[in-house]
Design a protein around this motif. Structure first.
Motif, PDB file in Angstrom:
ATOM      1  N   ILE A 160      -1.278  13.463  -4.888  1.00  0.00           N
ATOM      2  CA  ILE A 160      -0.469  13.899  -3.744  1.00  0.00           C
ATOM      3  C   ILE A 160       0.568  14.923  -4.184  1.00  0.00           C
ATOM      4  O   ILE A 160       0.794  15.934  -3.516  1.00  0.00           O
ATOM      5  N   ARG A 161       1.207  14.663  -5.325  1.00  0.00           N
ATOM      6  CA  ARG A 161       2.210  15.616  -5.824  1.00  0.00           C
ATOM      7  C   ARG A 161       1.573  16.965  -6.159  1.00  0.00           C
ATOM      8  O   ARG A 161       2.190  18.015  -5.966  1.00  0.00           O
ATOM      9  N   SER A 162       0.348  16.947  -6.677  1.00  0.00           N
ATOM     10  CA  SER A 162      -0.321  18.185  -7.072  1.00  0.00           C
ATOM     11  C   SER A 162      -0.871  18.959  -5.883  1.00  0.00           C
ATOM     12  O   SER A 162      -1.245  20.130  -6.030  1.00  0.00           O
TER      13      SER A 162
ATOM     14  N   ARG B  81      12.354   2.592   3.734  1.00  0.00           N
ATOM     15  CA  ARG B  81      12.234   1.250   3.191  1.00  0.00           C
ATOM     16  C   ARG B  81      12.722   1.168   1.746  1.00  0.00           C
ATOM     17  O   ARG B  81      12.688   0.115   1.141  1.00  0.00           O
ATOM     18  N   ALA B  82      13.159   2.295   1.178  1.00  0.00           N
ATOM     19  CA  ALA B  82      13.673   2.285  -0.189  1.00  0.00           C
ATOM     20  C   ALA B  82      15.092   1.724  -0.171  1.00  0.00           C
ATOM     21  O   ALA B  82      16.072   2.456  -0.103  1.00  0.00           O
ATOM     22  N   LEU B  83      15.230   0.417  -0.207  1.00  0.00           N
ATOM     23  CA  LEU B  83      16.506  -0.258  -0.079  1.00  0.00           C
ATOM     24  C   LEU B  83      17.125  -0.528  -1.439  1.00  0.00           C
ATOM     25  O   LEU B  83      16.447  -0.536  -2.464  1.00  0.00           O
ATOM     26  N   THR B  84      18.422  -0.754  -1.448  1.00  0.00           N
ATOM     27  CA  THR B  84      19.084  -1.184  -2.663  1.00  0.00           C
ATOM     28  C   THR B  84      18.757  -2.645  -2.906  1.00  0.00           C
ATOM     29  O   THR B  84      18.227  -3.345  -2.028  1.00  0.00           O
ATOM     30  N   ALA B  85      19.080  -3.143  -4.107  1.00  0.00           N
ATOM     31  CA  ALA B  85      18.785  -4.540  -4.448  1.00  0.00           C
ATOM     32  C   ALA B  85      19.519  -5.484  -3.503  1.00  0.00           C
ATOM     33  O   ALA B  85      18.970  -6.501  -3.071  1.00  0.00           O
ATOM     34  N   GLN B  86      20.765  -5.156  -3.159  1.00  0.00           N
ATOM     35  CA  GLN B  86      21.535  -6.018  -2.260  1.00  0.00           C
ATOM     36  C   GLN B  86      20.939  -6.031  -0.858  1.00  0.00           C
ATOM     37  O   GLN B  86      20.857  -7.074  -0.208  1.00  0.00           O
TER      38      GLN B  86
ATOM     39  N   LEU C 175       0.818  -1.205   0.000  1.00  0.00           N
ATOM     40  CA  LEU C 175       0.000   0.000   0.000  1.00  0.00           C
ATOM     41  C   LEU C 175       0.856   1.262   0.000  1.00  0.00           C
ATOM     42  O   LEU C 175       0.565   2.226  -0.702  1.00  0.00           O
ATOM     43  N   SER C 176       1.917   1.257   0.788  1.00  0.00           N
ATOM     44  CA  SER C 176       2.743   2.453   0.912  1.00  0.00           C
ATOM     45  C   SER C 176       3.569   2.734  -0.337  1.00  0.00           C
ATOM     46  O   SER C 176       4.073   3.850  -0.511  1.00  0.00           O
TER      47      SER C 176
ATOM     48  N   GLY D  12       7.548   8.800   0.778  1.00  0.00           N
ATOM     49  CA  GLY D  12       7.884   7.779  -0.203  1.00  0.00           C
ATOM     50  C   GLY D  12       7.985   8.358  -1.598  1.00  0.00           C
ATOM     51  O   GLY D  12       8.895   8.026  -2.360  1.00  0.00           O
ATOM     52  N   LEU D  13       7.050   9.268  -1.948  1.00  0.00           N
ATOM     53  CA  LEU D  13       7.087   9.887  -3.264  1.00  0.00           C
ATOM     54  C   LEU D  13       8.270  10.834  -3.413  1.00  0.00           C
ATOM     55  O   LEU D  13       8.785  11.047  -4.502  1.00  0.00           O
ATOM     56  N   ALA D  14       8.718  11.409  -2.284  1.00  0.00           N
ATOM     57  CA  ALA D  14       9.855  12.329  -2.319  1.00  0.00           C
ATOM     58  C   ALA D  14      11.192  11.593  -2.314  1.00  0.00           C
ATOM     59  O   ALA D  14      12.241  12.217  -2.358  1.00  0.00           O
TER      60      ALA D  14
END
Length: 351
Positions: A281-283, A309-314, A269-270, A302-304
Motif C-alpha cells: 500500500i505504501r509503495s 481508532r488509534a487510541l492512547t493506552a489510557q 483486519l484494519s 491507518g498506515l498514515a
C-alpha cells in the motif's frame, strides 16, 4: 537491429524493469520528500516498464529499415496502439485478480474504464520514439559488450530473484484482497445487526429515529450506532422487562455476541500487521478499488497514522472498562428477565 537471443531479450527486459523503478521511485521520493519504493514488487524492478519497453521495441521492428519521416510516424502510431493495449490488458487483469487498481485514469478526460486515456496513449507514442531513436542504442551496445557466459549467468540469477520476489508480491496482493473482502463482510454483518436492533427497539415502542441516520456511514459511526442501540435496549430491559419474549432475550444475547466478534475481526483486519501488505500500500499510494474503496482508504489512513481508532493506552483502557460494564449490565438484566418474565418486580430493576 533487435536480433537478440532469448537471454539477451530477458536481460533487456530486466534492465528496463530496473530503469523504470529508478525513474519512478526517484520521482515519487522527490515529490513526497521521503524515500519511497514504488511498484508491485518489493525489489528494484517494475515489470510494467520492462513489458512496455520490450513491447515498444517489438512493434517498432518492421519500421526500422525505413527512412525519415515514415519510420518516426509509423513507430509513433505503433507505440500508441501497442502500449495502450498492453496498459489496458494489464490493468483489467490486475483488477480482476486483486480487486484493486494500481493506476486509475478516471479523473482524466477521454478515459476508458479508468484503465487507459487519450493523453496517456499519445504520450506512449512519444516515449516509443525516444526509446527506439535515443534510449535503446546504448543499452544495445551494453548487451552486446557483455560476454555471453557472463550475461547468461547474470540473467539466470536475476530470473531466480525476480521470480521469488514476484511470487511473494503476488501472495501479498491476494492476501490484501482477502483482507478487504473480509472487512466488507464484517461491515455487512454489522449493518444486519443494526437493522435487527432497530426492529427490536421499534417493537418495544422505542424511538429509533436518532440512530437510523448512521446506517450507511463509516465503520466508526456504525460501531457507535450499534453500541447506542444496545445501551438503549439495556435501559428497556431494566425498565420494561415484561415486554420481551424469551426468544427476543436469547436473540439479544446472540446479537451482542455477533457484534463483538465482528468488531474484533474488523479491528484486527484494519490494523494490517503483515509487512508485505503494508509495504504494498505504501509503495502504491495511488492504488484504488471500485469494490472495496471504503476499506482500502481506511487501511491507507491507518498506515498514515490518521485513523480514529488509534487510541492512547489510557483511552483503550477506558473503552475496555466501558465495554465490560455494558456487557455485565446487559447479562444482569437478562438474568433478571428470566427470573421475572412478566415484570412483577420492576421496582427492583430500576436504573
Amino acid at each position: 537491429m533487435y536480433q537478440y537471443s532469448v537471454i539477451q531479450w530477458l536481460f533487456i527486459f530486466y534492465f528496463y524493469c530496473f530503469g523504470g523503478w529508478c525513474f519512478e521511485s526517484a520521482y515519487v521520493s522527490v515529490k513526497n520528500k521521503k524515500l519511497t519504493n514504488r511498484g508491485f514488487m518489493r525489489g528494484p524492478f517494475l515489470p510494467i516498464y520492462g513489458s512496455g519497453a520490450t513491447m515498444m521495441l517489438v512493434v517498432s521492428m518492421p519500421f526500422q529499415s525505413m527512412g525519415l519521416p515514415w519510420r518516426v510516424i509509423l513507430t509513433y502510431i505503433a507505440g500508441c496502439m501497442g502500449a495502450t493495449v498492453l496498459e489496458y490488458i494489464t490493468g483489467v487483469t490486475m483488477e480482476a485478480l486483486f480487486k484493486v487498481r494500481y493506476w486509475d485514469y478516471s479523473n482524466q478526460k477521454l478515459n476508458f474504464q479508468g484503465h487507459i486515456c487519450l493523453s496517456s496513449s499519445l504520450a506512449w507514442g512519444l516515449i516509443t520514439i525516444a526509446m527506439t531513436e535515443v534510449i535503446h542504442e546504448p543499452v544495445e551496445r551494453l548487451v552486446m559488450w557483455i560476454p555471453g557466459q557472463v550475461l547468461t549467468a547474470i540473467t539466470l540469477l536475476l530470473t531466480a530473484g525476480i521470480f521469488a520476489d514476484f511470487a511473494l508480491s503476488f501472495k501479498a496482493a491476494i492476501d490484501l484482497r482477502n483482507v478487504l473482502a473480509r472487512m466488507k463482510q464484517a461491515k455487512e454483518e454489522m449493518l444486519a445487526i443494526q437493522k435487527r436492533l432497530d426492529a427490536i427497539m421499534a417493537s418495544a415502542s422505542e424511538s429509533v429515529g436518532n440512530y437510523r441516520e448512521g446506517i450507511s456511514k463509516s465503520m466508526s459511526d456504525l460501531k457507535r450506532g450499534i453500541e447506542g442501540r444496545l445501551e438503549s435496549i439495556r435501559n428497556i430491559v431494566f425498565t420494561r422487562p415484561g415486554e420481551y419474549l424469551e426468544g427476543v432475550k436469547t436473540e439479544l444475547v446472540e446479537l451482542k455476541a455477533r457484534y463483538l466478534v465482528n468488531k474484533e475481526d474488523h479491528d484486527r483486519l484494519s490494523s494490517l500487521k503483515d509487512f508485505f501488505q503494508r509495504d504494498m500500500i505504501r509503495s502504491n499510494p495511488r492504488m484504488t478499488s471500485v469494490e472495496y474503496r471504503e476499506f482500502l482508504e481506511e487501511l491507507k489512513e491507518g498506515l498514515a497514522g490518521k485513523k480514529d481508532r488509534a487510541l492512547t493506552a489510557q483511552e483503550k483502557e477506558t473503552a475496555q472498562e466501558k465495554e465490560e460494564d455494558l456487557t455485565e449490565k446487559a447479562e444482569e438484566g437478562l438474568e433478571r428477565m428470566e427470573e421475572d418474565p412478566v415484570g412483577k418486580n420492576e421496582k427492583d430493576l430500576e436504573v
